[in-house]
Structures are given as C-alpha cells and as structure tokens.
Design a protein around this motif. Structure first.
Motif, PDB file in Angstrom:
ATOM      1  N   GLU A 197      -0.880   6.074  20.437  1.00  0.00           N
ATOM      2  CA  GLU A 197      -0.717   7.162  21.409  1.00  0.00           C
ATOM      3  C   GLU A 197      -1.263   8.477  20.862  1.00  0.00           C
ATOM      4  O   GLU A 197      -1.895   9.260  21.587  1.00  0.00           O
ATOM      5  CB  GLU A 197       0.760   7.316  21.772  1.00  0.00           C
ATOM      6  N   LYS A 198      -1.044   8.719  19.580  1.00  0.00           N
ATOM      7  CA  LYS A 198      -1.509   9.956  18.971  1.00  0.00           C
ATOM      8  C   LYS A 198      -3.032   9.994  18.895  1.00  0.00           C
ATOM      9  O   LYS A 198      -3.652  11.037  19.117  1.00  0.00           O
ATOM     10  CB  LYS A 198      -0.901  10.108  17.577  1.00  0.00           C
ATOM     11  N   THR A 254       1.387   7.881  12.098  1.00  0.00           N
ATOM     12  CA  THR A 254       2.814   8.069  12.366  1.00  0.00           C
ATOM     13  C   THR A 254       3.574   6.938  11.682  1.00  0.00           C
ATOM     14  O   THR A 254       2.985   6.133  10.959  1.00  0.00           O
ATOM     15  CB  THR A 254       3.121   8.048  13.878  1.00  0.00           C
ATOM     16  N   LYS A 282       2.723   1.839  17.639  1.00  0.00           N
ATOM     17  CA  LYS A 282       2.579   2.314  19.016  1.00  0.00           C
ATOM     18  C   LYS A 282       2.374   3.822  19.063  1.00  0.00           C
ATOM     19  O   LYS A 282       1.510   4.325  19.790  1.00  0.00           O
ATOM     20  CB  LYS A 282       3.808   1.921  19.827  1.00  0.00           C
ATOM     21  N   LYS A 283       3.148   4.552  18.274  1.00  0.00           N
ATOM     22  CA  LYS A 283       3.011   6.013  18.252  1.00  0.00           C
ATOM     23  C   LYS A 283       1.666   6.440  17.682  1.00  0.00           C
ATOM     24  O   LYS A 283       1.082   7.424  18.134  1.00  0.00           O
ATOM     25  CB  LYS A 283       4.152   6.626  17.429  1.00  0.00           C
ATOM     26  N   THR A 284       1.181   5.692  16.700  1.00  0.00           N
ATOM     27  CA  THR A 284      -0.125   6.009  16.123  1.00  0.00           C
ATOM     28  C   THR A 284      -1.220   5.864  17.167  1.00  0.00           C
ATOM     29  O   THR A 284      -2.106   6.719  17.287  1.00  0.00           O
ATOM     30  CB  THR A 284      -0.414   5.112  14.908  1.00  0.00           C
ATOM     31  N   ASN A 322       5.009   4.372  13.160  1.00  0.00           N
ATOM     32  CA  ASN A 322       4.903   3.059  13.792  1.00  0.00           C
ATOM     33  C   ASN A 322       3.597   2.937  14.575  1.00  0.00           C
ATOM     34  O   ASN A 322       2.964   3.936  14.933  1.00  0.00           O
ATOM     35  CB  ASN A 322       6.115   2.744  14.682  1.00  0.00           C
TER      36      ASN A 322
END
Length: 305
Positions: free
Chosen positions: A279-280, A271, A275-277, A273
């Motif tokens: 979470e993914k 992703t 943090k999103k990576t 950023n």
C-alpha cells in the motif's frame, strides 16, 4: 555469503495462478561424497546443452568428482550453493561457487523449470565485468550443476548492514557499476527484476557483481510488456504490484529503492508487514531525509515516483 542465491518471491504465471517456490533439500550425496580428499565419481553425468566455447574450456569433461567441497555458502528457493575447490584438470586448486539444483524439484511445475532455464541461458550468454561469470555447467542423473566464479568480497547487504548507511561517494561507485550491468542486460533484451542488496556481491577488488538470475525475463523487445508477479516486495516497482504489465523500467525503479536503502539505511517504502508495504509503495509519499544532497534527492525522485 548466505544470500548469494536467496529468492524472495511470490511468483505467479501471467494468468494469475500462484506457484509455490521450491526449497531444495540438503545435498546429501554431494556432502557425503566430498567428505574425503576428493569426490566419488557420479555415474551417468552428461553435459547440459550449453556452448562449449563459452563455458567449458577445450574438450574437458567435468563432473562432481572434479570438485572438493569446502563449505555451504547458502540456499534459496531453487538451489543450494557450495564453496568448492577444483581438484583436477584446468583451473586446478581454484576456488569456485557451485550451485546445485535437484532435477526432481525443478520439474515439479513448468514455472520452476522456466526459471532454471532462464538463469542458465542468461549466465551462458551474458559476459560482463559486473555480472557473475559461469565457468562450467554439467549434470548428473538427478542434479544440475552451475560452477560460478567465487566472489570473496561478500554480499553488499552485509557491508550495508555493518556500515548502516553509505556515504554518497561510496553509493555512487556501487550504483554506477550496477547501472552498467543493468544497461548491458537491457541491451540483451533481459529484465533483471530482483535488484536488492542480497543479490549484489563484491569481488576481491571491491567491484560490484550481479548474481541470481532466476527471476529474469528474456527476449524482451522494445515495447514488450510482461505480467509475472515476482521479486522482493520492498524493491518491486508499482506496475509489478498492480499487475498492469511491466517492462525494463522496473529495474530503474528498483535501482532508486536500492539507492535510498544505501543512503538512508532502509528501502523507501518499508513497513512491518507485506500488505502495508504494498500500500505504501502504491499510495505512500516519498519522504527524503534533509541530509541528502539535492542531486541524490533529484535522482531518487525521478526513478521512485
């Protein structure tokens, strides 16, 4: 070649304390000493305690004065890498990659020293066609030097960037050689932990060569778990991210992410950023393009789910 020894790492000790990566400054001594046809004699050099039989041929005593600087190849958190030519003794005129580490930087904390020792030990002990070969090792008063084979084929990353994606036949060729290298490391009790295109080089014949062993974990027996948070996020297995303990299987998860990258053009859970990576990777659904063959889809699902 810029990423030969790049390290993208948010490294923590097993107790969770974050450690800062060390950015080694430009090697002014080496650059100035090699500006002429040779390199000035460095005082007080002595051998790093490595096996002479495995590393230095016969009783040849090696120091910086035996190498002529050609150009800078790259730098990472733990060192700087030069292309050099040997100008005396055995291997005369042969081109090598020279990794230079400043001792003052290495000894700032115990974790950095451990990374350097792990890389040196692994390169000394492990000999395999698809793993970079350590030719010489020595030190001066302020620096450590690792002389490695020069890999003229460049980074796999650069080839992938140029092509966009690989055909499955091409990806299968590279992945099969990477599997053999990882299996050899695992048999030696070593977890690699930083598999990504930037750490995979190609030799002159186009074969894969794994490089950069600073994040490896040594002496891992069957059933052992380790908890260090390290690697490059897009290729890190969930159990590293959750810090629940990991073993050799994390390398196979990274292999699946690398396979996806080769065939699709980006890691499976990337992703915009960090943090999103994360979470993914932990919660996201693996989406496989319809153009992949059933065999490719099956393998990616088995290692990335």
């Amino acid at each position: 070649m810029a990423g030969v020894f790049d390290i993208e790492i948010n490294d923590q000790d097993d107790d969770g304390r974050a450690e800062d990566a060390i950015d080694v400054d430009a090697d002014e001594e080496f650059l100035s000493a090699s500006s002429s046809s040779g390199i000035e004699m460095a005082e007080g050099f002595e051998s790093v305690p490595l096996s002479e039989a495995l590393v230095n041929p016969s009783t040849e005593r090696i120091g910086p004065e035996h190498f002529q600087l050609l150009k800078v190849l790259g730098k990472g958190g733990y060192g700087k890498v030069f292309q050099v030519r040997k100008i005396a003794g055995a291997h005369l005129n042969r081109i090598f990659a020279m990794k230079v580490l400043k001792k003052a930087s290495i000894v700032r904390n115990q974790k950095d020293t451990a990374h350097t020792k792990a890389e040196r030990n692994i390169l000394e002990a492990v000999k395999h066609p698809f793993i970079v070969d350590l030719i010489y090792a020595f030190q001066t008063g302020g620096k450590l030097y690792l002389i490695l084979e020069y890999l003229s084929g460049g980074e796999l990353f650069m080839h992938l960037e140029r092509e966009g994606i690989f055909l499955e036949d091409t990806a299968s060729f590279y992945l099969s050689e990477i599997v053999l290298a990882l299996e050899h490391l695992h048999k030696q009790g070593i977890i690699y932990r930083d598999l990504k295109p930037e750490n995979i080089m190609l030799d002159a014949q186009g074969h894969v060569v794994l490089t950069d062993f600073g994040l490896c974990k040594e002496s891992v027996e069957e059933g052992d778990m380790t908890h260090t948070f390290c690697g490059t996020i897009e290729y890190m297995a969930p159990e590293i991210l959750t810090r629940t303990g990991h073993a050799k299987a994390v390398d196979w998860w990274s292999l699946g992410a690398l396979m996806f990258d080769m065939l699709v053009g980006a890691p499976p859970f990337t992703t915009d950023n960090r943090k999103k990576t994360i979470e993914k990777i932990l919660k996201g659904k693996l989406v496989l393009p319809p153009y992949l063959t059933p065999e490719a889809k099956d393998l990616i699902r088995k290692v990335c789910l």
